[in-house]
Design an enzyme around this catalytic site. Structure first.
Site, PDB file in Angstrom:
ATOM      1  N   LYS A  14      17.321 -12.273 -18.077  1.00 33.70           N
ATOM      2  CA  LYS A  14      17.414 -13.415 -17.195  1.00 33.70           C
ATOM      3  C   LYS A  14      16.624 -14.350 -18.341  1.00 33.70           C
ATOM      4  O   LYS A  14      15.266 -13.907 -18.940  1.00 33.70           O
ATOM      5  CB  LYS A  14      17.257 -14.377 -16.187  1.00 33.70           C
ATOM      6  CG  LYS A  14      15.711 -13.840 -15.337  1.00 33.70           C
ATOM      7  CD  LYS A  14      14.661 -15.199 -15.847  1.00 33.70           C
ATOM      8  CE  LYS A  14      13.599 -14.027 -15.424  1.00 33.70           C
ATOM      9  NZ  LYS A  14      12.232 -14.863 -15.524  1.00 33.70           N
ATOM     10  N   SER A 105      16.910  -7.629 -12.601  1.00 36.13           N
ATOM     11  CA  SER A 105      18.014  -7.166 -12.707  1.00 36.13           C
ATOM     12  C   SER A 105      19.192  -5.405 -12.464  1.00 36.13           C
ATOM     13  O   SER A 105      19.571  -5.510 -12.300  1.00 36.13           O
ATOM     14  CB  SER A 105      18.710  -7.659 -14.271  1.00 36.13           C
ATOM     15  OG  SER A 105      19.792  -7.858 -14.498  1.00 36.13           O
ATOM     16  N   ASP A 137      12.924 -12.304  -8.204  1.00 37.64           N
ATOM     17  CA  ASP A 137      14.101 -12.501  -9.164  1.00 37.64           C
ATOM     18  C   ASP A 137      15.051 -11.440  -8.533  1.00 37.64           C
ATOM     19  O   ASP A 137      16.135 -12.229  -9.643  1.00 37.64           O
ATOM     20  CB  ASP A 137      13.363 -12.429 -10.676  1.00 37.64           C
ATOM     21  CG  ASP A 137      12.175 -12.902 -11.414  1.00 37.64           C
ATOM     22  OD1 ASP A 137      11.878 -14.298 -10.597  1.00 37.64           O
ATOM     23  OD2 ASP A 137      10.800 -12.510 -12.972  1.00 37.64           O
TER      24      ASP A 137
HETATM   25  O1  C5P Z   1       8.034 -11.047  -5.809  1.00 35.42           O
HETATM   26  P1  C5P Z   1       7.477  -9.820  -7.400  1.00 35.42           P
HETATM   27  O2  C5P Z   1       7.339  -8.991  -6.324  1.00 35.42           O
HETATM   28  O3  C5P Z   1       8.138 -10.291  -8.609  1.00 35.42           O
HETATM   29  O4  C5P Z   1       5.951 -11.231  -7.675  1.00 35.42           O
HETATM   30  C1  C5P Z   1       4.757 -10.324  -9.138  1.00 35.42           C
HETATM   31  C2  C5P Z   1       4.348 -11.600  -8.464  1.00 35.42           C
HETATM   32  O5  C5P Z   1       3.842 -12.572  -8.720  1.00 35.42           O
HETATM   33  C3  C5P Z   1       3.202 -11.543  -6.885  1.00 35.42           C
HETATM   34  O6  C5P Z   1       2.276 -10.511  -6.048  1.00 35.42           O
HETATM   35  C4  C5P Z   1       3.060 -12.656  -6.841  1.00 35.42           C
HETATM   36  O7  C5P Z   1       1.272 -12.366  -7.488  1.00 35.42           O
HETATM   37  C5  C5P Z   1       3.495 -13.504  -8.322  1.00 35.42           C
HETATM   38  N1  C5P Z   1       4.140 -14.496  -7.577  1.00 35.42           N
HETATM   39  C6  C5P Z   1       3.751 -15.524  -6.826  1.00 35.42           C
HETATM   40  N2  C5P Z   1       4.485 -16.793  -6.021  1.00 35.42           N
HETATM   41  C7  C5P Z   1       6.239 -16.228  -6.557  1.00 35.42           C
HETATM   42  C8  C5P Z   1       6.160 -15.085  -7.639  1.00 35.42           C
HETATM   43  C9  C5P Z   1       5.716 -14.838  -7.660  1.00 35.42           C
HETATM   44  O8  C5P Z   1       2.938 -16.116  -7.007  1.00 35.42           O
HETATM   45  N3  C5P Z   1       6.957 -17.359  -6.608  1.00 35.42           N
END
Ligand code: C5P
Length: 316
Positions: A14, A105, A137
């Site tokens: 993406k 993905s 994501d």
């Molecule tokens: O959800 P994911 O594990 O992909 O997120 C990785 C990091 O990105 C999280 O630990 C956080 O620090 C940050 N993040 C955030 N707000 C979001 C998505 C991600 O702060 N909406």
């Protein structure tokens, strides 16, 4: 005993056509307003399921610690209660840690395909919940095409597919930590800014095709970290892009063009020094209709009618 049921899937990357970070939430994540778009760059996941008495999950030649596809497969097996052997092989093409959602993905591909192969069914709300637990994501890849993401980025609302667009994607060999990029942004987030961003994003989403300039809030904090990323964006702009932006928290940047010729010309305009050992890809935007038909084709042997999410013909 039934033999293995196999599928070969393309897990698409993406880009974020627009990305605004409003503020920090109580759960530690950030409140986003973004427009996601699937593109043609893809990893390939081969997956096989053999019904049996015991369950096992294997990922051949795995080079990625705590690979999300293993966690996704475990989540599906726990939810379905259809014992069997899951064998997977992942060929990575999407650069990692570049803001392209490759790992997410791959995980979504497992969520969509494994229930079909195992002869079970998970509802879309269940898949969305499982996706969200794997990463912010992941749920987008259960939808595909172009979509608005709000909240953590896991609440998704489809946007109409735009006119087909060609693109160039430059993924420099510069690693940006997502968590660090959010930390850098925190200092500049205010309540007043939040409201401005919300309304300006909303008006953009209402009239997406009207050519308003797109924004990625991470550019302001990531470009100063390494000047080569901003230079790649400037090269893409100069080569006639209708839009050039960084995707996610970087470091990949993309340029979108009206014709294949202008995209081809743009490829040659990028400096090897700025790429820092990274790679350049020709891409095109993948509509939701196309995304779904890719999925239906990949799982054709194991499904009946073309419904979304794909439905198993082995349901008992
Ligand atoms: O959800 P994911 O594990 O992909 O997120 C990785 C990091 O990105 C999280 O630990 C956080 O620090 C940050 N993040 C955030 N707000 C979001 C998505 C991600 O702060 N909406």
């Amino acid at each position: 005993m039934t033999g293995p049921r196999r599928a070969r899937l393309r897990a698409l990357a993406k880009i974020n056509l627009d990305l605004r970070v409003l503020g920090r939430r109580e759960d530690g994540y950030h409140e986003l307003r973004t427009v996601f778009q699937t593109i043609s760059l893809a990893d390939t996941l081969e997956i096989a399921f053999t019904p049996g008495r015991r369950s096992s999950i294997e990922l051949a030649e795995n080079q990625i610690p705590d690979n999300l596809v293993l966690r996704a497969a475990q989540a599906v097996m726990d939810a379905l209660r259809r014992p069997g052997r899951v064998e997977m092989r992942l060929s990575k093409r999407i650069p990692m840690g570049a803001g392209l959602g490759g790992g997410s993905s791959d995980a979504a591909a497992v969520l969509l395909a494994l229930p079909v192969l195992a002869g079970g069914e998970l509802s879309l709300p269940d898949l969305c919940r499982m996706g969200r637990d794997l990463g912010s994501d992941v749920p987008f890849f259960l939808l595909g095409g172009r979509a608005v993401g709000i909240g953590r980025g896991t609440e998704l609302f489809p946007l109409p597919d735009g006119a087909a667009q060609m693109g160039v994607l430059a993924a420099p060999g510069i690693h940006v930590s997502t968590a660090e990029a959010y930390r850098l942004l925190d200092a500049s987030l205010t309540t007043e800014l939040q409201e401005n961003k919300m309304f300006s994003f909303q008006s953009l989403a209402w009239g997406w095709e009207s050519g308003r300039p797109a924004v990625n809030d991470f550019e302001a904090v990531v470009f100063p970290v390494d000047g080569r990323i901003a230079r790649l964006k400037r090269s893409l702009m100069r080569s006639g892009a209708v839009q050039a932006s960084m995707t996610g928290s970087g470091s990949a940047v993309f340029g979108l063009y009206r014709t294949a010729e202008s995209a081809a010309r743009a490829m040659t305009s990028l400096s090897g020094n700025d790429l820092a050992g990274g790679r350049v890809f020709r891409i095109h935007l993948v509509s939701r209709a196309r995304y779904r038909s890719l999925w239906w084709r990949a799982l054709q042997e194991h499904t009946g009618a073309n419904v979304w999410p794909p439905r198993s013909r082995y349901l008992r």
